[in-house]
Design an enzyme around this catalytic site. Structure first.
Site, PDB file in Angstrom:
ATOM      1  N   PHE A  10     -35.754  26.915 -39.210  1.00 58.37           N
ATOM      2  CA  PHE A  10     -36.484  28.113 -38.784  1.00 58.37           C
ATOM      3  C   PHE A  10     -35.873  28.690 -37.493  1.00 58.37           C
ATOM      4  O   PHE A  10     -35.320  29.800 -37.493  1.00 58.37           O
ATOM      5  CB  PHE A  10     -37.950  27.680 -38.612  1.00 58.37           C
ATOM      6  CG  PHE A  10     -38.843  28.596 -37.859  1.00 58.37           C
ATOM      7  CD1 PHE A  10     -38.911  29.946 -38.172  1.00 58.37           C
ATOM      8  CD2 PHE A  10     -39.670  28.094 -36.850  1.00 58.37           C
ATOM      9  CE1 PHE A  10     -39.782  30.788 -37.475  1.00 58.37           C
ATOM     10  CE2 PHE A  10     -40.531  28.922 -36.158  1.00 58.37           C
ATOM     11  CZ  PHE A  10     -40.589  30.266 -36.452  1.00 58.37           C
ATOM     12  N   ASN A  34     -28.414  18.878 -42.382  1.00 60.47           N
ATOM     13  CA  ASN A  34     -28.394  18.082 -43.621  1.00 60.47           C
ATOM     14  C   ASN A  34     -29.458  18.566 -44.611  1.00 60.47           C
ATOM     15  O   ASN A  34     -29.706  17.914 -45.621  1.00 60.47           O
ATOM     16  CB  ASN A  34     -28.576  16.586 -43.325  1.00 60.47           C
ATOM     17  CG  ASN A  34     -29.957  16.260 -42.790  1.00 60.47           C
ATOM     18  OD1 ASN A  34     -30.738  17.162 -42.496  1.00 60.47           O
ATOM     19  ND2 ASN A  34     -30.267  14.978 -42.660  1.00 60.47           N
ATOM     20  N   LEU A  35     -30.112  19.677 -44.291  1.00 64.16           N
ATOM     21  CA  LEU A  35     -31.139  20.308 -45.138  1.00 64.16           C
ATOM     22  C   LEU A  35     -32.348  19.400 -45.364  1.00 64.16           C
ATOM     23  O   LEU A  35     -32.994  19.471 -46.409  1.00 64.16           O
ATOM     24  CB  LEU A  35     -30.535  20.789 -46.470  1.00 64.16           C
ATOM     25  CG  LEU A  35     -29.317  21.699 -46.337  1.00 64.16           C
ATOM     26  CD1 LEU A  35     -28.857  22.182 -47.712  1.00 64.16           C
ATOM     27  CD2 LEU A  35     -29.602  22.919 -45.451  1.00 64.16           C
ATOM     28  N   GLY A  72     -34.520  22.154 -43.558  1.00 68.23           N
ATOM     29  CA  GLY A  72     -33.937  23.506 -43.533  1.00 68.23           C
ATOM     30  C   GLY A  72     -33.536  23.966 -44.926  1.00 68.23           C
ATOM     31  O   GLY A  72     -33.540  23.180 -45.879  1.00 68.23           O
ATOM     32  N   TYR A  90     -43.406  11.680 -31.360  1.00 70.98           N
ATOM     33  CA  TYR A  90     -42.559  12.887 -31.284  1.00 70.98           C
ATOM     34  C   TYR A  90     -42.377  13.321 -29.828  1.00 70.98           C
ATOM     35  O   TYR A  90     -41.247  13.496 -29.349  1.00 70.98           O
ATOM     36  CB  TYR A  90     -43.226  14.007 -32.095  1.00 70.98           C
ATOM     37  CG  TYR A  90     -42.589  15.372 -31.957  1.00 70.98           C
ATOM     38  CD1 TYR A  90     -41.463  15.726 -32.695  1.00 70.98           C
ATOM     39  CD2 TYR A  90     -43.135  16.333 -31.096  1.00 70.98           C
ATOM     40  CE1 TYR A  90     -40.895  16.990 -32.570  1.00 70.98           C
ATOM     41  CE2 TYR A  90     -42.569  17.594 -30.975  1.00 70.98           C
ATOM     42  CZ  TYR A  90     -41.445  17.918 -31.712  1.00 70.98           C
ATOM     43  OH  TYR A  90     -40.884  19.164 -31.584  1.00 70.98           O
ATOM     44  N   ILE A 109     -49.615  29.080 -37.764  1.00 72.98           N
ATOM     45  CA  ILE A 109     -49.591  30.482 -38.208  1.00 72.98           C
ATOM     46  C   ILE A 109     -49.027  30.598 -39.623  1.00 72.98           C
ATOM     47  O   ILE A 109     -49.579  31.296 -40.467  1.00 72.98           O
ATOM     48  CB  ILE A 109     -48.815  31.355 -37.206  1.00 72.98           C
ATOM     49  CG1 ILE A 109     -49.632  31.459 -35.905  1.00 72.98           C
ATOM     50  CG2 ILE A 109     -48.512  32.737 -37.795  1.00 72.98           C
ATOM     51  CD1 ILE A 109     -49.058  32.352 -34.829  1.00 72.98           C
ATOM     52  N   PHE A 158     -58.567  22.646 -37.742  1.00 70.21           N
ATOM     53  CA  PHE A 158     -58.883  21.290 -37.294  1.00 70.21           C
ATOM     54  C   PHE A 158     -59.747  21.380 -36.038  1.00 70.21           C
ATOM     55  O   PHE A 158     -59.342  21.988 -35.044  1.00 70.21           O
ATOM     56  CB  PHE A 158     -57.595  20.501 -37.009  1.00 70.21           C
ATOM     57  CG  PHE A 158     -56.757  20.298 -38.244  1.00 70.21           C
ATOM     58  CD1 PHE A 158     -57.096  19.325 -39.177  1.00 70.21           C
ATOM     59  CD2 PHE A 158     -55.631  21.080 -38.490  1.00 70.21           C
ATOM     60  CE1 PHE A 158     -56.338  19.138 -40.332  1.00 70.21           C
ATOM     61  CE2 PHE A 158     -54.864  20.899 -39.634  1.00 70.21           C
ATOM     62  CZ  PHE A 158     -55.219  19.928 -40.559  1.00 70.21           C
TER      63      PHE A 158
HETATM   64  N1  NAD Z   1     -41.357  25.303 -34.355  1.00 66.64           N
HETATM   65  C1  NAD Z   1     -41.939  24.993 -33.202  1.00 66.64           C
HETATM   66  O1  NAD Z   1     -43.042  25.475 -32.900  1.00 66.64           O
HETATM   67  C2  NAD Z   1     -41.271  24.058 -32.231  1.00 66.64           C
HETATM   68  C3  NAD Z   1     -41.929  23.780 -31.023  1.00 66.64           C
HETATM   69  C4  NAD Z   1     -41.324  22.925 -30.118  1.00 66.64           C
HETATM   70  C5  NAD Z   1     -40.082  22.381 -30.388  1.00 66.64           C
HETATM   71  N2  NAD Z   1     -39.478  22.657 -31.577  1.00 66.64           N
HETATM   72  C6  NAD Z   1     -38.163  22.059 -31.820  1.00 66.64           C
HETATM   73  O2  NAD Z   1     -37.258  23.069 -32.218  1.00 66.64           O
HETATM   74  C7  NAD Z   1     -36.275  22.508 -33.096  1.00 66.64           C
HETATM   75  C8  NAD Z   1     -36.189  23.327 -34.378  1.00 66.64           C
HETATM   76  O3  NAD Z   1     -37.441  23.255 -35.040  1.00 66.64           O
HETATM   77  P1  NAD Z   1     -37.842  24.220 -36.245  1.00 66.64           P
HETATM   78  O4  NAD Z   1     -39.243  24.626 -36.039  1.00 66.64           O
HETATM   79  O5  NAD Z   1     -36.806  25.249 -36.448  1.00 66.64           O
HETATM   80  O6  NAD Z   1     -37.859  23.187 -37.465  1.00 66.64           O
HETATM   81  P2  NAD Z   1     -37.011  23.151 -38.822  1.00 66.64           P
HETATM   82  O7  NAD Z   1     -37.493  21.969 -39.584  1.00 66.64           O
HETATM   83  O8  NAD Z   1     -37.065  24.461 -39.494  1.00 66.64           O
HETATM   84  O9  NAD Z   1     -35.551  22.911 -38.273  1.00 66.64           O
HETATM   85  C9  NAD Z   1     -35.006  21.642 -38.037  1.00 66.64           C
HETATM   86  C10 NAD Z   1     -33.677  21.605 -38.740  1.00 66.64           C
HETATM   87  O10 NAD Z   1     -33.019  20.367 -38.453  1.00 66.64           O
HETATM   88  C11 NAD Z   1     -32.445  19.890 -39.660  1.00 66.64           C
HETATM   89  N3  NAD Z   1     -32.276  18.440 -39.556  1.00 66.64           N
HETATM   90  C12 NAD Z   1     -33.237  17.495 -39.459  1.00 66.64           C
HETATM   91  N4  NAD Z   1     -32.685  16.270 -39.376  1.00 66.64           N
HETATM   92  C13 NAD Z   1     -31.339  16.450 -39.419  1.00 66.64           C
HETATM   93  C14 NAD Z   1     -30.240  15.565 -39.385  1.00 66.64           C
HETATM   94  N5  NAD Z   1     -30.399  14.250 -39.266  1.00 66.64           N
HETATM   95  N6  NAD Z   1     -29.000  16.088 -39.462  1.00 66.64           N
HETATM   96  C15 NAD Z   1     -28.802  17.430 -39.569  1.00 66.64           C
HETATM   97  N7  NAD Z   1     -29.831  18.312 -39.606  1.00 66.64           N
HETATM   98  C16 NAD Z   1     -31.077  17.831 -39.543  1.00 66.64           C
HETATM   99  C17 NAD Z   1     -33.417  20.291 -40.738  1.00 66.64           C
HETATM  100  O11 NAD Z   1     -32.874  20.285 -42.034  1.00 66.64           O
HETATM  101  C18 NAD Z   1     -33.816  21.680 -40.263  1.00 66.64           C
HETATM  102  O12 NAD Z   1     -32.957  22.674 -40.763  1.00 66.64           O
HETATM  103  C19 NAD Z   1     -36.675  21.049 -33.310  1.00 66.64           C
HETATM  104  O13 NAD Z   1     -35.938  20.250 -32.408  1.00 66.64           O
HETATM  105  C20 NAD Z   1     -38.139  21.033 -32.936  1.00 66.64           C
HETATM  106  O14 NAD Z   1     -38.558  19.760 -32.505  1.00 66.64           O
HETATM  107  C21 NAD Z   1     -40.033  23.482 -32.511  1.00 66.64           C
END
Ligand code: NAD
Length: 317
Positions: free
Chosen positions: A12, A33-34, A37, A147, A192, A208
Site C-alpha cells: 500500500f 515477496n508479495l 503486496g 509488532y 478505514i 471494536f
Molecule cells: N498502514 C499503516 O497505517 C501503517 C502505520 C504504521 C506503520 N506502517 C508500516 O509501513 C510499512 C508499509 O505498510 P503498508 O501499510 O503499506 O502494508 P503492506 O502490507 O501493504 O506493505 C508491506 C509490503 O511488504 C511486503 N513484504 C512483507 N514481508 C516481506 C518480505 N519478507 N520480503 C519482501 N517483502 C515483504 C509485502 O508483500 C507488502 O507488499 C510497514 O513497515 C508497516 O509496518 C504502516
C-alpha cells in the site's frame, strides 16, 4: 535524480512511494515477496523505464546483498514488514523475522555496499501505553504488542548503525495511514479500508469497543511525500519523526464523516475491544516539520473523497 531502493514496494504505502519517486524523476528499485503486496499496485510504476522490480524476501541476506550490489542506491526506504498488530501476537516468530531480522539484513547490506541513507517505516505503535498527548518523539515508548516492540527495536538497531558507521537513518513513525490500494480483504487491515468495504457491500461496519477511541489518520499521498523528503532531501540528519497530522478523530466521528460523504445513515455494530489496541493515538507533527519540512496537507474528508472516487473509477472503468 536519485536511485532509491524501496522494500515492500508492492504494498500500500510502498507503491504510492514508488509512484511519487518516479513522478519526481528518480530511479526506483522495488523489492517485495508479495506476502501482502500485489503486483497490480505497481501497474503505474511498471510503465516507467526507471522502475525495476525484484521478487524476493528481504529477511534473507543473499537477495538483499545482490540487489544493493546491482542497484547501488543512494538511499533505501525500508517498508517491507509484517504489518499487523494482531498478527504479531499470532505469529511472534514471523514478527521477529520480518520486523527485526529484516531490518538487520537491510542495514548490513546497506553498510557493506556504501549506501548512505536509510528511511525506516516505524509506527505510532512504538508509543504503546504512553499517555501524554500529543505523542512526541522525545517522550516515553512502552510498546504493548510484539509488532510495536520490534519496530522500536529496529529503530534502535538503525540508530546504532547511524552512530557506528556514519549512515543517515531516519525512522518515520507513521500514524494511521489510509487511502487507495489499502487491502480491505484482511481482517488486520486499516479501519478505514475495512469500513469502506463493508459500506460498499451494503453491510454495517464493526467497531471494536465504544468507538470513542481516537486515531490520527494520515492520507497515503502525504506519507509518500514524507518518504520522498526523508530519502532525497540534502542534509537530512539521523533521528526519529512522527508522520501524522496532529488532528484526532474518534472512530464514531470517522463513521459519521463517511456516512455524510456517502449521503446515508450508518449504524455500526459494536463488539469487544481488540487485544493490543490502544485507546488514543495522536502525534505531534512538529519534528517532521522542523527536520524534513513536512506537514500533512490532505484533510480526512478530502482523503476519504479520493478513496471513494478511486473505488467508483475501479467499478466503472
Ligand atoms: N498502514 C499503516 O497505517 C501503517 C502505520 C504504521 C506503520 N506502517 C508500516 O509501513 C510499512 C508499509 O505498510 P503498508 O501499510 O503499506 O502494508 P503492506 O502490507 O501493504 O506493505 C508491506 C509490503 O511488504 C511486503 N513484504 C512483507 N514481508 C516481506 C518480505 N519478507 N520480503 C519482501 N517483502 C515483504 C509485502 O508483500 C507488502 O507488499 C510497514 O513497515 C508497516 O509496518 C504502516
Amino acid at each position: 535524480m536519485a536511485r532509491i531502493l524501496v522494500t515492500g514496494a508492492a504494498g500500500f504505502i510502498g507503491s504510492h512511494t514508488a509512484d511519487l519517486l518516479l513522478q519526481e524523476g528518480n530511479e526506483v528499485w522495488g523489492i517485495d515477496n508479495l506476502r501482502t503486496g500485489r503486483m497490480s499496485n505497481l501497474s503505474a510504476a511498471s510503465q516507467s523505464p526507471r522502475f525495476h522490480f525484484v521478487r524476493a524476501d528481504v529477511a534473507k541476506e543473499k537477495p538483499c546483498d545482490e540487489l544493493m550490489e546491482k542497484a547501488k542506491p543512494a538511499a533505501v526506504i525500508h517498508l517491507a514488514a509484517l504489518v499487523s498488530v494482531p498478527e504479531s501476537f499470532e505469529q511472534p516468530d514471523e514478527n521477529f523475522r520480518l520486523n527485526l531480522t529484516a531490518t538487520h539484513v537491510i542495514a548490513e547490506a546497506a553498510h557493506r555496499h556504501g549506501v548512505k541513507r536509510i528511511v525506516f517505516a516505524s509506527s505510532a505503535a512504538v508509543y504503546g501505553r504512553a499517555e501524554s498527548f500529543p505523542l512526541d518523539e522525545r517522550g516515553i515508548t512502552i510498546p504493548v504488542s510484539p509488532y510495536g516492540a520490534a519496530k522500536l527495536a529496529s529503530e534502535s538497531l538503525l540508530a546504532g548503525y547511524a552512530e557506528s558507521f556514519g549512515l543517515t537513518v531516519r525512522s518515520c513513525r507513521y500514524f494511521n495511514v489510509f487511502g487507495p490500494r489499502q487491502d480491505p480483504s484482511s481482517p488486520y487491515s486499516g479501519v478505514i479500508s475495512r469500513f469502506w468495504e463493508k459500506l460498499g457491500q451494503g453491510s454495517q461496519p464493526t467497531v471494536f469497543g465504544d468507538g470513542e477511541q481516537t486515531r490520527d489518520f494520515i492520507y497515503v499521498g502525504d506519507v509518500a511525500r514524507a518518504n520522498l523528503l526523508a530519502a532525497t532531501m540534502p542534509e537530512v540528519h539521523s533521528g526519529v519523526a512522527n508522520i501524522c497530522t496532529g488532528r484526532p478523530t474518534s472512530i464514531n466521528n470517522l463513521v459519521q464523516t463517511m456516512a455524510r460523504l456517502l449521503g446515508r445513515e450508518v449504524n455500526p455494530i459494536h463488539v469487544a475491544p481488540r487485544q493490543g489496541d490502544i485507546r488514543h493515538s495522536l502525534g505531534s507533527p512538529q519534528a517532521a516539520q522542523a527536520l524534513l519540512g513536512f506537514s500533512a496537507s490532505t484533510s480526512l474528508a478530502d482523503g476519504l473523497q479520493a478513496l471513494f472516487l478511486r473505488r467508483d473509477a475501479d467499478q466503472h472503468g
